[in-house]
Design a protein around this motif. Structure first.
Motif, mmCIF file in Angstrom:
data_model
loop_
_atom_site.group_PDB
_atom_site.id
_atom_site.type_symbol
_atom_site.label_atom_id
_atom_site.label_comp_id
_atom_site.label_asym_id
_atom_site.label_seq_id
_atom_site.Cartn_x
_atom_site.Cartn_y
_atom_site.Cartn_z
ATOM 1 N N ASP A 1 0.834 -1.192 0.000
ATOM 2 C CA ASP A 1 0.000 0.000 0.000
ATOM 3 C C ASP A 1 0.874 1.250 0.000
ATOM 4 O OD1 ASP A 1 -2.768 -1.290 0.554
ATOM 5 O OD2 ASP A 1 -1.459 -2.130 2.088
ATOM 6 N N ASP A 2 0.593 2.158 -0.901
ATOM 7 C CA ASP A 2 1.374 3.381 -1.034
ATOM 8 C C ASP A 2 0.927 4.379 0.030
ATOM 9 O OD1 ASP A 2 2.628 5.688 -1.747
ATOM 10 O OD2 ASP A 2 1.959 5.688 -3.830
ATOM 11 N N PRO A 3 1.793 4.759 0.991
ATOM 12 C CA PRO A 3 1.373 5.691 2.044
ATOM 13 C C PRO A 3 0.939 7.041 1.488
ATOM 14 C CG PRO A 3 3.753 5.362 2.074
ATOM 15 C CD PRO A 3 3.195 4.329 1.155
ATOM 16 N N ALA A 4 1.607 7.505 0.427
ATOM 17 C CA ALA A 4 1.231 8.788 -0.168
ATOM 18 C C ALA A 4 -0.172 8.713 -0.759
ATOM 19 C CB ALA A 4 2.241 9.187 -1.235
ATOM 20 N N LYS A 5 -0.496 7.573 -1.354
ATOM 21 C CA LYS A 5 -1.820 7.394 -1.950
ATOM 22 C C LYS A 5 -2.901 7.375 -0.881
ATOM 23 C CE LYS A 5 -4.418 4.353 -5.070
ATOM 24 N NZ LYS A 5 -4.358 3.096 -5.875
ATOM 25 N N ILE A 6 -2.624 6.703 0.243
ATOM 26 C CA ILE A 6 -3.591 6.663 1.344
ATOM 27 C C ILE A 6 -3.783 8.063 1.927
ATOM 28 C CG2 ILE A 6 -4.047 5.726 3.640
ATOM 29 C CD1 ILE A 6 -2.419 3.259 2.824
ATOM 30 N N LEU A 7 -2.669 8.778 2.116
ATOM 31 C CA LEU A 7 -2.753 10.144 2.631
ATOM 32 C C LEU A 7 -3.523 11.044 1.675
ATOM 33 C CD1 LEU A 7 -1.747 12.100 4.908
ATOM 34 C CD2 LEU A 7 0.140 12.668 3.373
ATOM 35 N N LYS A 8 -3.281 10.885 0.384
ATOM 36 C CA LYS A 8 -3.961 11.715 -0.623
ATOM 37 C C LYS A 8 -5.464 11.465 -0.603
ATOM 38 C CE LYS A 8 -3.505 14.504 -4.295
ATOM 39 N NZ LYS A 8 -4.867 14.579 -4.861
ATOM 40 N N SER A 9 -5.869 10.221 -0.395
ATOM 41 C CA SER A 9 -7.299 9.932 -0.347
ATOM 42 C C SER A 9 -7.954 10.643 0.830
ATOM 43 C CB SER A 9 -7.543 8.418 -0.260
ATOM 44 O OG SER A 9 -7.137 7.902 0.995
ATOM 45 N N GLU B 1 10.804 10.754 3.649
ATOM 46 C CA GLU B 1 10.593 9.306 3.714
ATOM 47 C C GLU B 1 9.174 9.030 4.169
ATOM 48 O OE1 GLU B 1 12.209 5.522 6.389
ATOM 49 O OE2 GLU B 1 13.476 7.303 6.141
ATOM 50 N N SER B 2 8.542 8.007 3.599
ATOM 51 C CA SER B 2 7.188 7.633 4.002
ATOM 52 C C SER B 2 7.090 6.120 4.099
ATOM 53 C CB SER B 2 6.155 8.174 3.009
ATOM 54 O OG SER B 2 6.390 7.675 1.712
ATOM 55 N N LYS B 3 6.213 5.649 4.983
ATOM 56 C CA LYS B 3 6.098 4.211 5.207
ATOM 57 C C LYS B 3 4.678 3.864 5.617
ATOM 58 C CE LYS B 3 9.425 2.329 7.440
ATOM 59 N NZ LYS B 3 10.372 1.984 8.552
ATOM 60 N N HIS B 4 4.169 2.761 5.085
ATOM 61 C CA HIS B 4 2.910 2.197 5.552
ATOM 62 C C HIS B 4 3.265 1.174 6.614
ATOM 63 C CE1 HIS B 4 -0.613 -0.547 5.513
ATOM 64 N NE2 HIS B 4 -1.269 0.587 5.396
ATOM 65 N N VAL B 5 3.076 1.532 7.884
ATOM 66 C CA VAL B 5 3.503 0.681 8.983
ATOM 67 C C VAL B 5 2.622 -0.556 9.096
ATOM 68 C CG1 VAL B 5 3.892 0.570 11.477
ATOM 69 C CG2 VAL B 5 4.407 2.677 10.221
ATOM 70 N N GLY B 6 1.315 -0.384 8.898
ATOM 71 C CA GLY B 6 0.372 -1.487 9.031
ATOM 72 C C GLY B 6 -0.963 -0.970 9.510
ATOM 73 N N GLN B 7 -1.596 -1.715 10.415
ATOM 74 C CA GLN B 7 -2.893 -1.317 10.946
ATOM 75 C C GLN B 7 -2.787 -0.981 12.426
ATOM 76 O OE1 GLN B 7 -2.797 -3.761 8.434
ATOM 77 N NE2 GLN B 7 -3.610 -2.069 7.204
ATOM 78 N N GLY B 8 -3.703 -0.130 12.864
ATOM 79 C CA GLY B 8 -3.808 0.204 14.272
ATOM 80 C C GLY B 8 -5.269 0.463 14.588
ATOM 81 N N VAL B 9 -5.664 0.293 15.830
ATOM 82 C CA VAL B 9 -7.060 0.489 16.228
ATOM 83 C C VAL B 9 -7.158 1.729 17.103
ATOM 84 C CG1 VAL B 9 -9.033 -0.499 17.438
ATOM 85 C CG2 VAL B 9 -7.538 -1.976 16.073
ATOM 86 N N ILE B 10 -7.929 2.698 16.650
ATOM 87 C CA ILE B 10 -8.133 3.951 17.377
ATOM 88 C C ILE B 10 -9.613 4.068 17.718
ATOM 89 C CG2 ILE B 10 -7.809 6.442 17.382
ATOM 90 C CD1 ILE B 10 -5.209 4.857 17.018
ATOM 91 N N ASP B 11 -9.928 4.147 19.019
ATOM 92 C CA ASP B 11 -11.328 4.223 19.470
ATOM 93 C C ASP B 11 -12.177 3.117 18.861
ATOM 94 O OD1 ASP B 11 -10.857 6.474 21.064
ATOM 95 O OD2 ASP B 11 -11.229 7.852 19.404
ATOM 96 N N GLY B 12 -11.606 1.910 18.762
ATOM 97 C CA GLY B 12 -12.341 0.770 18.250
ATOM 98 C C GLY B 12 -12.422 0.681 16.739
ATOM 99 N N VAL B 13 -11.772 1.613 16.034
ATOM 100 C CA VAL B 13 -11.816 1.628 14.574
ATOM 101 C C VAL B 13 -10.447 1.238 14.018
ATOM 102 C CG1 VAL B 13 -12.201 3.042 12.512
ATOM 103 C CG2 VAL B 13 -13.572 3.437 14.571
ATOM 104 N N GLU B 14 -10.407 0.213 13.170
ATOM 105 C CA GLU B 14 -9.141 -0.183 12.557
ATOM 106 C C GLU B 14 -8.737 0.849 11.511
ATOM 107 O OE1 GLU B 14 -8.055 -3.672 9.623
ATOM 108 O OE2 GLU B 14 -7.976 -4.411 11.693
ATOM 109 N N CYS B 15 -7.509 1.309 11.588
ATOM 110 C CA CYS B 15 -7.021 2.380 10.724
ATOM 111 C C CYS B 15 -5.728 1.980 10.025
ATOM 112 C CB CYS B 15 -6.770 3.648 11.543
ATOM 113 S SG CYS B 15 -8.223 4.291 12.390
ATOM 114 N N GLU B 16 -5.433 2.668 8.932
ATOM 115 C CA GLU B 16 -4.143 2.526 8.267
ATOM 116 C C GLU B 16 -3.135 3.411 8.991
ATOM 117 O OE1 GLU B 16 -3.766 0.325 6.136
ATOM 118 O OE2 GLU B 16 -5.754 -0.061 5.302
#
Length: 261
Positions: free
Chosen positions: A28-36, A155-170
């Motif tokens: 997954d491209d971190p820049a693409k996720i951020l752009k969305s 530098e940019s990196k897609h670290v993985g997933q994390g859960v914030i307030d019960g919501v899974e996030c990129e």
């Protein structure tokens, strides 16, 4: 048995770190996720959200202290913004109506006003330049948020997933010459940011600013006075350039901004 459990836990944590370092980031491209995310927020005519913020300081004795605030943000593009923030040392209300910016400190019973015709983007830039107040997090709602966030990124990196307030996030991580910053973005049709962390690399102890955001809404505001400032009875007006502007900061007066190098 306790020592064995501790060693197993330590090995598990170490292995996870080594795996993160040794393995390439997900495709997954971190820049693409951020752009969305920035495209989605930027396309909304109105936005509102609640937030909690933590700002850290490092004392001359190298002790890390954290100050916490809560608040709400309301935005109507292109030229209206209201932010209320309440903390242990400040209770402020910022109102911008496209012509005038008003900043009221409830604890100090004072307010400042300045002519600032234009857009929310222009007002934020002017406030930071004129008063020196830090406004971390406002870069997420700028109309050109992606360009601003990526302007000095090395530098940019897609670290993985994390859960914030019960919501899974990129979970994304970025680096610049002066800061490292991370952002957790909710996937799907409404890719809103849920957490934002900025870490200083120019100050001893690497203090951080953390913003947790929830209750995102895109409904139009029914209250016609949402972006109208009315000075409370007994409040006094002060000059924007006055030293009393410290009454509107997130930190108590006299707080050291960083440890000695």
């Amino acid at each position: 048995m306790k020592r064995a459990n501790f060693l197993c836990a330590t090995w598990g944590a170490t292995a996870a770190v080594l795996l993160l370092v040794a393995s390439p980031a997900r495709a997954d491209d971190p820049a693409k996720i951020l752009k969305s995310m920035t495209d989605y927020l930027g396309s909304q005519k109105t936005l509102s959200a609640s937030f909690e913020s933590d700002i850290e300081i490092i004392t001359p004795e190298l002790q890390k202290i954290q100050f916490t605030s809560s608040g709400q943000m309301k935005l109507s593009r292109p030229d209206k913004l209201r932010v209320r923030r309440t903390g242990g040392y400040t209770d402020i209300d910022l109102v911008y109506d496209g012509k005038t910016i008003s900043l009221y400190g409830n604890d100090a019973k004072t307010y400042v006003q300045a002519d600032a015709p234009g857009t929310v983007d222009q007002m934020i830039a002017a406030m930071q330049a004129r008063s020196g107040l830090g406004m971390p997090g406002t870069d997420l709602i700028l109309s050109n948020a992606y360009d601003e966030l990526m302007a000095t990124t090395t530098e940019s990196k897609h670290v993985g997933q994390g859960v914030i307030d019960g919501v899974e996030c990129e979970h994304l991580a970025f680096r610049t010459p002066e800061t490292d910053w991370q952002i957790w973005i909710e996937p799907g049709e409404k890719p809103v940011p849920r957490k934002y962390v900025i870490t200083s690399k120019t100050m001893t102890g690497a203090p951080q600013y953390t913003l947790r955001i929830r209750d995102w809404k895109t409904d139009a505001f029914a209250d016609a006075d949402t972006f109208v400032f009315k000075a409370p009875a007994g409040a006094s007006k002060i000059d924007l350039e006055s030293a009393a502007i410290a009454d509107f900061d997130e930190l108590p007066p006299g707080t050291p901004q960083g440890a000695k190098q």
